[in-house]
Design a protein around this motif. Structure first.
Motif, mmCIF file in Angstrom:
data_model
loop_
_atom_site.group_PDB
_atom_site.id
_atom_site.type_symbol
_atom_site.label_atom_id
_atom_site.label_comp_id
_atom_site.label_asym_id
_atom_site.label_seq_id
_atom_site.Cartn_x
_atom_site.Cartn_y
_atom_site.Cartn_z
ATOM 1 N N LEU A 73 18.877 -45.322 65.964
ATOM 2 C CA LEU A 73 17.565 -44.831 65.554
ATOM 3 C C LEU A 73 17.578 -43.334 65.271
ATOM 4 O O LEU A 73 16.965 -42.873 64.312
ATOM 5 C CB LEU A 73 16.519 -45.144 66.635
ATOM 6 C CG LEU A 73 15.096 -44.640 66.352
ATOM 7 C CD1 LEU A 73 14.477 -45.397 65.185
ATOM 8 C CD2 LEU A 73 14.225 -44.757 67.590
ATOM 9 N N GLU A 118 13.339 -51.086 70.062
ATOM 10 C CA GLU A 118 12.878 -51.367 68.690
ATOM 11 C C GLU A 118 12.583 -52.848 68.476
ATOM 12 O O GLU A 118 11.764 -53.199 67.628
ATOM 13 C CB GLU A 118 13.948 -50.917 67.687
ATOM 14 C CG GLU A 118 14.027 -49.421 67.499
ATOM 15 C CD GLU A 118 14.710 -49.075 66.194
ATOM 16 O OE1 GLU A 118 14.007 -48.870 65.187
ATOM 17 O OE2 GLU A 118 15.957 -49.022 66.179
ATOM 18 N N TYR A 121 11.227 -37.793 67.128
ATOM 19 C CA TYR A 121 12.188 -38.726 67.712
ATOM 20 C C TYR A 121 12.964 -38.153 68.894
ATOM 21 O O TYR A 121 13.582 -38.918 69.642
ATOM 22 C CB TYR A 121 13.141 -39.238 66.623
ATOM 23 C CG TYR A 121 12.409 -40.086 65.602
ATOM 24 C CD1 TYR A 121 12.131 -41.427 65.849
ATOM 25 C CD2 TYR A 121 11.939 -39.531 64.413
ATOM 26 C CE1 TYR A 121 11.438 -42.199 64.935
ATOM 27 C CE2 TYR A 121 11.244 -40.290 63.488
ATOM 28 C CZ TYR A 121 10.987 -41.629 63.757
ATOM 29 O OH TYR A 121 10.290 -42.379 62.855
ATOM 30 N N ARG A 180 21.403 -41.387 72.093
ATOM 31 C CA ARG A 180 21.687 -41.186 70.671
ATOM 32 C C ARG A 180 22.252 -42.472 70.072
ATOM 33 O O ARG A 180 23.452 -42.598 69.831
ATOM 34 C CB ARG A 180 22.633 -40.003 70.469
ATOM 35 C CG ARG A 180 21.994 -38.691 70.922
ATOM 36 C CD ARG A 180 22.694 -37.462 70.415
ATOM 37 N NE ARG A 180 21.939 -36.275 70.794
ATOM 38 C CZ ARG A 180 20.910 -35.777 70.113
ATOM 39 N NH1 ARG A 180 20.507 -36.362 69.003
ATOM 40 N NH2 ARG A 180 20.277 -34.685 70.538
ATOM 41 N N GLY A 181 21.332 -43.416 69.879
ATOM 42 C CA GLY A 181 21.678 -44.670 69.222
ATOM 43 C C GLY A 181 21.353 -44.591 67.741
ATOM 44 O O GLY A 181 21.012 -43.527 67.204
ATOM 45 N N ASP A 193 19.839 -49.989 74.590
ATOM 46 C CA ASP A 193 18.483 -49.508 74.886
ATOM 47 C C ASP A 193 17.662 -49.368 73.608
ATOM 48 O O ASP A 193 16.461 -49.646 73.592
ATOM 49 C CB ASP A 193 18.544 -48.172 75.637
ATOM 50 C CG ASP A 193 19.039 -48.328 77.078
ATOM 51 O OD1 ASP A 193 18.972 -49.451 77.600
ATOM 52 O OD2 ASP A 193 19.497 -47.333 77.668
ATOM 53 N N THR A 194 18.312 -48.939 72.520
ATOM 54 C CA THR A 194 17.613 -48.830 71.225
ATOM 55 C C THR A 194 17.164 -50.207 70.745
ATOM 56 O O THR A 194 16.034 -50.386 70.294
ATOM 57 C CB THR A 194 18.543 -48.183 70.171
ATOM 58 O OG1 THR A 194 18.857 -46.852 70.576
ATOM 59 C CG2 THR A 194 17.869 -48.141 68.807
ATOM 60 N N ALA A 245 23.285 -46.607 74.677
ATOM 61 C CA ALA A 245 22.298 -46.119 73.708
ATOM 62 C C ALA A 245 21.904 -47.223 72.728
ATOM 63 O O ALA A 245 20.719 -47.401 72.415
ATOM 64 C CB ALA A 245 22.847 -44.909 72.953
ATOM 65 N N GLU A 246 22.884 -47.989 72.261
ATOM 66 C CA GLU A 246 22.572 -49.028 71.272
ATOM 67 C C GLU A 246 21.828 -50.201 71.911
ATOM 68 O O GLU A 246 20.925 -50.771 71.299
ATOM 69 C CB GLU A 246 23.846 -49.513 70.570
ATOM 70 C CG GLU A 246 24.537 -48.468 69.713
ATOM 71 C CD GLU A 246 23.656 -47.865 68.636
ATOM 72 O OE1 GLU A 246 22.530 -48.357 68.393
ATOM 73 O OE2 GLU A 246 24.080 -46.866 68.023
ATOM 74 N N ILE A 267 16.491 -43.769 75.175
ATOM 75 C CA ILE A 267 17.425 -44.565 74.364
ATOM 76 C C ILE A 267 18.678 -43.801 73.963
ATOM 77 O O ILE A 267 19.567 -44.376 73.334
ATOM 78 C CB ILE A 267 16.736 -45.148 73.108
ATOM 79 C CG1 ILE A 267 16.294 -44.028 72.163
ATOM 80 C CG2 ILE A 267 15.572 -46.035 73.475
ATOM 81 C CD1 ILE A 267 15.783 -44.527 70.825
ATOM 82 N N PHE A 302 12.371 -39.640 72.295
ATOM 83 C CA PHE A 302 12.994 -40.920 72.655
ATOM 84 C C PHE A 302 14.331 -40.739 73.375
ATOM 85 O O PHE A 302 14.834 -41.676 73.983
ATOM 86 C CB PHE A 302 13.249 -41.752 71.388
ATOM 87 C CG PHE A 302 12.020 -42.186 70.656
ATOM 88 C CD1 PHE A 302 11.579 -43.499 70.711
ATOM 89 C CD2 PHE A 302 11.289 -41.295 69.887
ATOM 90 C CE1 PHE A 302 10.446 -43.910 70.036
ATOM 91 C CE2 PHE A 302 10.162 -41.697 69.199
ATOM 92 C CZ PHE A 302 9.732 -43.005 69.275
#
Length: 511
Positions: A127, A315, A115, A124-125, A310-311, A307-308, A122, A118
């Protein structure tokens, strides 16, 4: 001419630099060897298939079609076996419900060996976060997936699906099969643009279109990097054309997200705009993130927001694309179930022009078919964790903290000890009665435990709306000359696409 003393000094510097590189390389090799020894010792009690001296199991998996190869190994080695990607990354590959429960009922972090690739995109979201910060983000984001928020999204799902279906209507006139995967991907990404940034159906602006292309590019580049060992080292990867292309696409995605966040924050300073947003028929994901507060009135920083977002974009579109595409393949493969789903959907729709939120709960047989397609073709066939503390499994074998775990969802869903006749498509496995008798960790399309997929209700709602509309507009059948070849690339894809024949069902069928 360079003076001789300067030439000598440059030569000495070159020797020192070469020596330093050799020493650092040697130390890195020692670290890798010690790590391999530690991982191999941890998995010593678990027999497994023989490994290649350089590639581990990776070469055999690539050459033989890895998913079904692992299923054959699962028959040979019950519960689990070591799985090596090269010589230095080794996971315990598990595919048995009690083994899954031992690990996934806890909150162990994602395996950084996979991970960390990633992070450049993305950040540090949710995921990849772990510990208290993961818990804080999970708590802040959970209200964004409440059914009251999801209800108005039904109309957005339908808008995007309708555009795709109109395009399919034209393609179907040619009487040839065509690959549905790419079109479903565009539809899913377009839906996310609406649900995340509040984009309407008037078309995407230039900046949005650039972002859209960047996300598509990043997903593909990420998939290619994971399966290419020579790209695993960051220093080497960023020097390659592939790596530089990845960084350019990251910059486009980040610039877009940062600009949208900046504009939305500025707009919220205006009371009129704030009231307008609150009175909208739905809040988008960004509205919810900007309004998220915990009990201490803490909110997400700009870096956390990006981050959130982009995550969610990463996803939320590839997994749904895979799920919808393989479901339609199953419907083409099993026309009797396709017919039964279509009749159920027609009965629910009745004289209505479009689906309402309450209709989704009535789609009993369609839901069972979606779940059975998830069982046979899970959108994410394999996920990875790193143990934060030791674990002891049901048969007494154990692993120390720091060990790497691969949860092979594809093999778990074909475990014949749990699923009789696992290759048979049988939606009744998911009837209330049958599901209640099954181990809670036998079916994990959205992972399981405290780190399960926060967006699973969103995904299931979109799946139901889109697949129901597809079945109302078309009859799907196989192209026997172009059957899909399963391939794991982050999500379950097909090497040659998913080619289906589509027969329009004409007016009165839900158009």
């Amino acid at each position: 001419m360079v003076p001789s003393f300067l030439s000598l000094r440059l030569s000495c510097l070159g020797l020192w630099a070469s020596g330093l590189i050799l020493v650092l390389g040697f130390l890195k090799l020692i670290r890798l060897l010690l790590r391999r020894q530690r991982l191999a010792k941890a998995m010593g009690n678990f027999p497994g298939p023989p490994t290649h001296w350089l590639f581990g199991h990776a070469l055999e998996i690539q050459q033989t079609g890895g998913l079904d190869k692992v299923v054959s190994w699962a028959h040979q080695f019950p519960y689990a076996h070591p799985l090596w990607f090269g010589q230095f990354i080794g996971f315990l590959n598990i595919y048995e419900p009690d083994y899954a429960k031992a690990v996934y009922s806890r909150g162990d972090p994602k395996a950084p060996d996979v991970y960390d690739f990633f992070l450049q995109w993305i950040g540090r979201g949710l995921l990849v976060l772990e510990g208290p910060k993961w818990f804080q983000h999970r708590k802040l984001l959970t209200p964004g997936f409440h059914y009251d928020v999801l209800k108005p999204y039904v109309a957005l799902f339908a808008e995007s699906a309708r555009v795709m279906l109109d395009k399919w209507e034209e393609k179907a006139q040619e009487g040839k099969s065509f690959d549905i995967f790419c079109d479903v991907g565009h539809m899913a990404l377009n839906t996310l643009m609406k649900c995340t940034f509040g984009r309407g159906d008037t078309g995407l602006g230039h900046r949005d279109s650039s972002y859209y292309l960047a996300v598509s590019d990043l997903t593909l580049l990420m998939q290619q990097r994971l399966v290419s060992f020579h790209y695993h080292n960051d220093f080497i990867y960023w020097l390659t054309p592939h790596g530089r292309r990845f960084l350019r696409a990251c910059q486009v995605a980040h610039d877009h997200t940062d600009q949208v966040i900046k504009e939305r924050k500025a707009a919220l300073q205006d009371e009129k705009v704030q009231k307008k947003i609150q009175n909208r028929r739905h809040l988008d994901f960004l509205d919810i993130l900007l309004g998220a507060r915990d009990e201490d009135d803490s909110k997400l920083s700009d870096a956390d927001l990006r981050a959130e977002v982009d995550t969610f974009m990463f996803e939320g579109h590839d997994t749904t694309t895979s799920g919808i595409s393989w479901f339609l393949y199953c419907m083409a493969l099993y026309p009797e179930h396709q017919h039964r789903c279509r009749e159920e959907v027609r009965e629910i729709l009745g004289d209505q022009d479009s689906f309402q939120w309450d209709d989704l709960g009535k789609m009993t047989y369609l839901t069972m078919c979606i779940k059975e397609s998830f069982r046979l073709y899970p959108p994410v066939p394999q996920v990875y964790r790193q143990l934060s503390k030791p674990v002891t499994f049901v048969d007494g074998r154990s692993l120390p903290a720091g060990s790497l775990i691969s949860m092979h969802i594809y093999a778990l869903h074909r475990n014949s000890a749990v699923w009789p006749d696992p290759e048979v498509f049988d939606p009744l496995r998911f009837s209330t009665e049958n599901a209640s008798k099954r181990h809670p960790f036998a079916f994990m399309p959205f992972s399981a435990g405290p780190r399960n997929c926060i967006g699973q209700q969103f995904a299931m709602s979109e799946m139901k709306v889109v697949t129901a509309m597809c079945l109302l507009r078309f009859e799907f059948s196989l192209d026997p000359s172009r059957l899909p070849i399963k391939m794991l690339q982050l999500v379950l894809r097909s090497k040659n696409g998913i080619h289906l024949h589509l027969k329009p069902l004409g007016p009165g069928s839900g158009k």
